[in-house]
Structures are given as C-alpha cells and as structure tokens.
Scaffold this active site. Structure first.
Site, short mmCIF file in Angstrom:
data_model
loop_
_atom_site.label_atom_id
_atom_site.label_comp_id
_atom_site.label_asym_id
_atom_site.label_seq_id
_atom_site.Cartn_x
_atom_site.Cartn_y
_atom_site.Cartn_z
N ASP A 84 21.44 -38.43 12.63
CA ASP A 84 20.81 -38.11 14.16
C ASP A 84 19.53 -37.29 13.81
OD1 ASP A 84 21.03 -38.29 16.86
OD2 ASP A 84 21.94 -36.26 16.95
N HIS A 85 18.53 -37.83 14.48
CA HIS A 85 17.15 -37.02 14.56
C HIS A 85 16.61 -36.62 13.27
CE1 HIS A 85 16.83 -36.90 18.96
NE2 HIS A 85 18.13 -36.57 19.18
N THR A 232 27.01 -32.15 22.81
CA THR A 232 27.34 -31.15 23.50
C THR A 232 28.71 -30.95 24.23
OG1 THR A 232 25.11 -30.74 23.82
CG2 THR A 232 26.46 -29.25 24.94
P1 13P Z 1 24.04 -34.06 24.00
O1 13P Z 1 24.09 -32.78 23.16
O2 13P Z 1 23.40 -33.70 25.14
O3 13P Z 1 25.41 -34.84 24.39
O4 13P Z 1 23.20 -35.13 23.25
C1 13P Z 1 23.53 -35.60 22.02
C2 13P Z 1 22.39 -36.28 21.53
O5 13P Z 1 21.49 -36.98 22.00
C3 13P Z 1 22.50 -36.45 19.80
O6 13P Z 1 21.18 -36.80 19.48
#
Ligand code: 13P
Length: 287
Positions: A84-85, A232
């Site tokens: 992720d990212h 989150t």
């Molecule tokens: P939230 O933490 O807002 O759920 O977003 C998660 C996210 O986009 C991870 O790349």
C-alpha cells in the site's frame, strides 16, 4: 496460494461491486480478515504499508506469515497481498519478497517521474503476473507521516498513467485517509465521472474508506470503483475492543494475564468490521 488482484478486480468492475483492501498490522489482524473472507466467500486484498511491513519484521516475514495462514486455515477464496502506497524501492523489495500485488505511489513526485517509474513497474509486474496500482493526485490525510489535502486528480494525467497498462488506478476524488473533517465536502462524483470517461474499464480504487458515508461509497462503486481501501476503521475497532477488555479488568481474571485472551476481543472486532464492509461493498459470495 496468493493471487494477483487483477481477475478479482476485473470481475468486480464488471459486476458493479467492490473488493475490500484491509490493511494488516499483525498476526491476529491478518487471521481475522482471512477467516472472514472465507466465511463470507469473498475475495480480499491484504494491504501492507511500508511502515506496517517494517513493524512486522519485513516483507519476507509478511509473505511467509500470509502464505502459512492460507495453507493452515484452508483459505480457498482469492487473496492478494498488496503493498500500500509503496515507494519505487519498496515496490521492488515487495516484488522480490513474493507479494502478488503492488501499489506504486508516485503521486508526490513530479508527474513525469511518476510516469517513468510507473512505466518501469508495469513492465516488471506484467512479466511476473503481479497486479499494479498507480496513483494520480495525492489522497488527503496522513499515511505513514505523509500528509496530503483531499485533492482531485487531473483526468488527463489519469489517462496518461492508465494508458501505460496499470491494473488499477487510485485517483484522488476528494477522499482523505483517516478521519474526515466536519466540513468535508464529500466525494467529487464529477471528477470520478471525468476520470472514468478517459480510463475505460480500468478498475478504480477508492482510498480512505473509513468514514465515507455508505451511500457515497456505493455510488462510487456503481461508477467504476472496484477496490475500496479500509485501514483506520479496523485500527479503531481493534484498539477500542482491547481497551474495553483492559478497562473491565478482564486481563486480571482467572489465572491472570494471558496475551492471547487480551488480543481476542480486538480480533473479533476486526472480523465484525470486515464483515460489515464486505456486505456494503457487495463482495459477499463473489469468490
Ligand atoms: P482509511 O485509513 O481512511 O480507511 O484509508 C485506508 C487507505 O486508503 C489505505 O491506503
């Protein structure tokens, strides 16, 4: 066996539902997500940020843990393990470690550099059968210390990156990671429509899945979003349940402190959150 996210997202885009990406932070978390996906017969994507990867002793450890669970828990639904990212370097490390899906986030780079690096990774992932997510237009909020401001991506840039042949595209449409401010304007469906018009059937990714009203998430899915990221909300669920257990003094009951019992309510809370999201995204029974 881990699979690329490509097939599950192509099917989701065609079937007008969303596949959830749930970020993982530890063993209990991962187990809860996998068991829920199996129980609901839903495809699932496990997201790993670079920070979480480091916390879990590196990408090879994560790959080993997830592969072990798939076998020992008899998980037969499609599961992708997704960075992720990721940075460019992080993406290469995850490819080497055995991830089945990568997000290269070059959104903070000058566009030409994002384009060049995404292009290199498209080539590499194609050869290896790994799915690749690219990002255009920074997603707001805080992600591993990087703060963005709920931007809307430029559809022309989306088209240029999409035309490289990425599997899926994350494009800012006013979404924010973490908590939304009280004065948040909501998702920009005009931007989503404009992006969709130039990216064809490429599955689109909605980041910041925590706190977006359900009707907006469902509308975005109906307009081409095939992957929704949630992090989150699982963190809140896990921490709240653990805190309640301690505050009720349950960790002192019986024979005394037992770390497995301490973490059990958090694991159950993650299951409930994942179930609720999968039902809302419409991925139940789609494995
Ligand atoms: P939230 O933490 O807002 O759920 O977003 C998660 C996210 O986009 C991870 O790349």
């Amino acid at each position: 066996m881990l699979v690329s996210a490509k097939d599950m997202l192509v099917k989701a885009e065609q079937g007008h539902y969303g596949v959830g990406q749930f970020n993982i932070n530890n063993l209990e978390w991962t187990k809860s997500i996998l068991l829920t996906a199996q129980e609901l017969e839903s495809p699932v994507i496990l997201g790993v940020s670079e920070g979480a990867g480091k916390y879990m002793c590196g990408y090879k450890t994560v790959v080993g843990m997830v592969n072990g669970m798939l076998e020992e828990l008899n998980i037969t639904v499609p599961v992708a393990l997704h960075l992720d990212h990721g940075t460019f370097e992080g993406s290469k490390k995850c490819i080497q470690a055995g991830f089945s899906s990568i997000m290269f986030d070059g959104s903070a780079l000058p566009f030409e550099e994002n384009l060049a690096k995404t292009k290199e990774l498209v080539h590499c992932c194609d050869i290896l059968g790994i799915s690749l997510e690219a990002e255009v237009g920074s997603i707001g909020g805080e992600e591993d210390g990087v703060i963005g401001a709920g931007e809307c991506a430029d559809p022309n840039e989306c088209k240029t990156i999409n035309d490289l042949g990425v599997t899926m595209l994350a494009a800012g449409i006013g979404n924010i990671h973490g908590k939304y401010p009280d004065n948040w304007a909501g998702l920009s469906f005009e931007t989503l429509e404009a992006i969709r018009a130039v990216t064809g059937h490429t599955p689109l990714v909605l980041h910041g899945g925590t706190g977006i009203p359900d009707d907006q998430v469902k509308k975005a899915i109906s307009m081409g979003v095939a992957k929704v990221n949630v992090n989150t909300e699982c963190q809140w669920a896990f921490c709240d349940a653990t805190r309640a257990y301690i505050e009720a003094g349950k960790d002192k009951e019986g024979k005394g402190f037992d770390p497995r019992k301490l973490l059990a309510p958090g694991a159950e809370a993650i299951k409930a959150t994942v179930k609720e999201k999968m039902e809302m995204f419409g991925s139940v029974g789609k494995a």
